[in-house]
Design an enzyme around this catalytic site. Structure first.
Site, PDB file in Angstrom:
ATOM      1  N   PHE A 262     -61.796  29.853 -42.537  1.00  0.00           N
ATOM      2  CA  PHE A 262     -62.700  29.221 -43.385  1.00  0.00           C
ATOM      3  C   PHE A 262     -63.865  29.699 -44.139  1.00  0.00           C
ATOM      4  O   PHE A 262     -65.091  29.187 -44.182  1.00  0.00           O
ATOM      5  CB  PHE A 262     -63.340  27.986 -42.709  1.00  0.00           C
ATOM      6  CG  PHE A 262     -62.267  27.406 -41.654  1.00  0.00           C
ATOM      7  CD1 PHE A 262     -61.513  26.226 -42.639  1.00  0.00           C
ATOM      8  CD2 PHE A 262     -61.747  27.593 -40.572  1.00  0.00           C
ATOM      9  CE1 PHE A 262     -60.539  25.308 -41.572  1.00  0.00           C
ATOM     10  CE2 PHE A 262     -60.764  26.604 -39.992  1.00  0.00           C
ATOM     11  CZ  PHE A 262     -60.130  25.786 -40.534  1.00  0.00           C
TER      12      PHE A 262
ATOM     13  N   CYS B 277     -58.580  29.826 -53.199  1.00  0.00           N
ATOM     14  CA  CYS B 277     -58.282  28.906 -52.084  1.00  0.00           C
ATOM     15  C   CYS B 277     -57.818  27.421 -52.658  1.00  0.00           C
ATOM     16  O   CYS B 277     -56.626  27.187 -52.372  1.00  0.00           O
ATOM     17  CB  CYS B 277     -59.158  28.583 -51.130  1.00  0.00           C
ATOM     18  SG  CYS B 277     -59.789  30.580 -50.262  1.00  0.00           S
TER      19      CYS B 277
END
Length: 459
Positions: A165, A288
Site C-alpha cells: 500500500f 496503481c
C-alpha cells in the site's frame, strides 16, 4: 528479534523499497533482478527510480552488509527463508493483469527448491506484486510445476499474499509506518513466520530517526489468500472512485457557482467521509489506480458481472482530462499556433513516474490540435520528451512559460506551487491563461499578477 534471510525478486519500485526497508529493520536481504545492468547500477549505489529517502536507505543497507543485489534467482531461492515476488504485472489489452513475470519467477523458485533438496523449514513465497484474486493458488501450481520439471515435485513451501500500500513520493515512510499490514494464507505456520518477520514494524521497535513515532503499533490483518488479494484492489478502487466523485461534484459546482474547495472541506469534516482524496482537478493516473481499477473490472466481467460504479469512475476520470482542453479552447478559441506550457509532468509530485500520467495524454491532444507544447518537470522532463516527442522539455518553470499563451498546472510540485504569478504573466503572451489542474494556486493572487485563472470547480 530473529534475523531472516530474505530474497526480493524484482528491484523496481515495490521490490527495491521493500528490500531496503526490510534490511533497515535488521534482516539480511538480497534483491534479485534479471536486468543485469540494473543490478550493476544498484551495486554501485545508482538508483533506477526517484523516491525521496530511498537512495540513503539503500546506501545504509549496503554499508551495513544487510543489503545486496544479484541476478542469481536460483541461488537466492535456495538460501532464503522468505522470497518476495515483486515483479511488474502490467495490464493487458483487456485490462487484466499480465502475470507472465510472476509465472516465470514462480517456476524458477520451484526448480531451485527441487535442486536444493530437503529444507529445515518450508520456504515462504510471498506475492507482493498486485495480482488478481486466485493468484496465490496459481503461484502454488507453478512452483510445483517448476519443481517437477527439475525432477523433484516434493518441495516444501507455503504461499502468502502480502499486498503493498505504498504511495509514490512517501514509500519509505509508508513501509516503516504503515496504516496496516495485510497477510493472506491458508497456513497458520506461514502467517506466524510473516508476523515474526514484520515484528519490528508491527511493534514499532526498530530505531527510527523521528520523534515522536507516528503510532505505537501497526494493525496486523490476517485472512485467506483471496481476501488479501481483494483488499488491495478494493482499496485502490475506492480511492479512485472517491477522486472521481469529487471531480463530478466540481463540475456541478462550476455550473451552479459553488466552490468545490469549500464543499470538499465541509464534507471532509464528516468522520464517515474524511478529508483525504477530495482534491478536484484533472483526475488520477500513475501505476496503481488505472491498472488496479482496470484489473478489478476485468475480474468482475470474468463472472459476467458489470461493475457499473467502477465503470463510471473511469468515465469521469477520462472526462476530466478532456476538461483541460475544453477550458483552453474556451479562452484561446483555437489552439492552432498557440504555445501551451505544462507545469509538472509526473502523475504526482516527488516521483519520476510517468506511467498513465495525464500530462502525456494532454500533450498528445494539444499537439494534434495544432498547439506547440513545452513541459516542465523537476525530475522527469527529459524522459517525458522521449516518451512524447511532440513535447519540448524545459528544466525551469519560467523557461517553459516564456512566450506561452497558456499554461496548465498538471502536477503540484512545490516548484509549481511557489510560482510568482506576476513574473509568469510578464513572460507570457496574451491572453495569459492559467488552467490550474490541481487547484494548487491562489486564484486571487494569480489574477492580481495578471493571469487569466481557471480552476476546477471554482466559480
Amino acid at each position: 528479534m530473529r534475523e531472516f534471510d530474505v530474497a526480493v525478486v524484482g528491484s523496481g519500485y515495490v521490490g527495491l523499497v521493500t528490500g531496503a526497508c526490510l534490511a533497515y529493520i535488521g534482516h539480511r536481504v538480497t534483491c534479485v533482478d534479471k536486468n543485469e545492468r540494473r543490478v550493476a547500477d544498484l551495486q554501485r549505489g545508482k538508483m533506477p527510480i526517484y523516491e525521496p529517502g530511498l537512495e540513503e536507505m539503500v546506501a545504509r543497507g549496503r554499508s551495513a552488509g544487510q543489503l545486496r543485489f544479484t541476478a542469481d534467482l536460483p541461488g537466492c531461492a535456495r538460501e532464503a527463508e522468505v522470497v518476495f515476488i515483486a515483479v511488474d504485472t502490467p495490464p493487458g489489452e483487456d485490462g487484466s493483469a499480465d502475470l507472465s513475470n510472476v509465472a516465470a519467477v514462480a517456476r524458477s523458485i520451484g526448480r531451485a527448491l527441487s535442486e536444493a533438496g530437503e529444507r529445515e523449514r518450508p520456504l515462504i513465497v510471498v506475492n507482493k506484486s498486485t495480482v488478481p484474486v486466485g493468484s496465490g493458488d496459481y503461484v502454488s501450481m507453478l512452483v510445483r510445476e517448476g519443481a517437477e520439471e527439475a525432477g523433484n515435485g516434493s518441495v516444501d513451501f507455503r504461499v502468502v499474499s502480502n499486498p503493498e500500500f505504498l504511495r509514490e513520493g512517501s514509500a519509505v515512510y509508508d513501509s516503516l509506518f504503515p496504516d496496516r499490514i495485510v497477510l493472506g494464507a491458508e497456513s497458520r505456520e506461514a502467517l506466524d513466520t510473516m508476523r515474526e518477520l514484520y515484528e519490528p514494524i508491527i511493534e514499532q521497535s526498530f530505531p527510527a530517526e523521528m520523534d515522536p513515532r507516528p503510532k505505537a503499533a501497526v494493525p496486523f490483518v490476517t485472512t485467506d489468500l483471496a481476501s488479501a488479494e481483494m483488499i488491495k484492489y478494493a482499496a485502490n478502487a475506492f480511492l479512485a472512485t472517491k477522486i472521481s466523485f469529487i471531480n463530478e461534484i466540481a463540475n456541478i459546482c462550476e455550473l451552479v457557482g459553488a466552490d468545490v474547495s469549500s464543499v470538499a472541506y465541509g464534507i471532509g469534516l464528516d468522520g464517515r467521509i474524511g478529508p483525504r482524496f477530495l482534491s478536484a482537478g484533472i483526475g488520477w493516473g500513475g501505476s496503481c489506480f488505472p491498472k488496479d481499477v482496470s484489473a478489478l473490472r476485468s475480474i468482475a466481467r470474468e463472472y459476467d458481472y458489470e461493475p457499473l460504479l467502477l465503470d463510471a469512475a473511469v468515465c469521469v476520470n477520462e472526462r476530466q482530462r478532456k476538461q483541460v482542453i475544453s477550458k483552453l479552447q474556451r479562452e484561446l478559441h483555437t489552439l492552432k499556433g498557440k504555445r501551451v506550457a505544462l507545469l509538472g509532468l509526473t502523475f504526482k509530485p516527488n516521483t519520476d513516474d510517468l506511467r498513465e500520467a495525464p500530462s502525456l495524454e494532454i500533450a498528445r491532444t494539444l499537439s494534434s490540435l495544432g498547439a506547440r507544447v513545452v513541459g516542465y518537470d523537476p525530475v522527469a522532463a527529459k524522459e517525458a520528451a522521449r516518451l512524447q516527442p511532440e513535447l519540448k522539455a524545459a528544466f525551469d518553470p519560467y523557461e517553459a512559460l516564456r512566450g506561452a499563451h497558456a499554461a496548465v498546472v498538471v502536477t503540484e510540485w512545490e516548484e509549481v506551487r511557489s510560482l510568482d504569478p506576476a513574473r509568469a504573466a510578464s513572460l507570457m503572451e496574451e491572453p495569459r491563461v492559467l488552467v490550474d489542474g490541481r487547484n494548487a494556486l491562489d486564484p486571487e493572487r494569480c489574477r492580481r499578477g495578471g493571469l487569466l485563472y481557471r480552476g476546477f470547480g471554482r466559480a
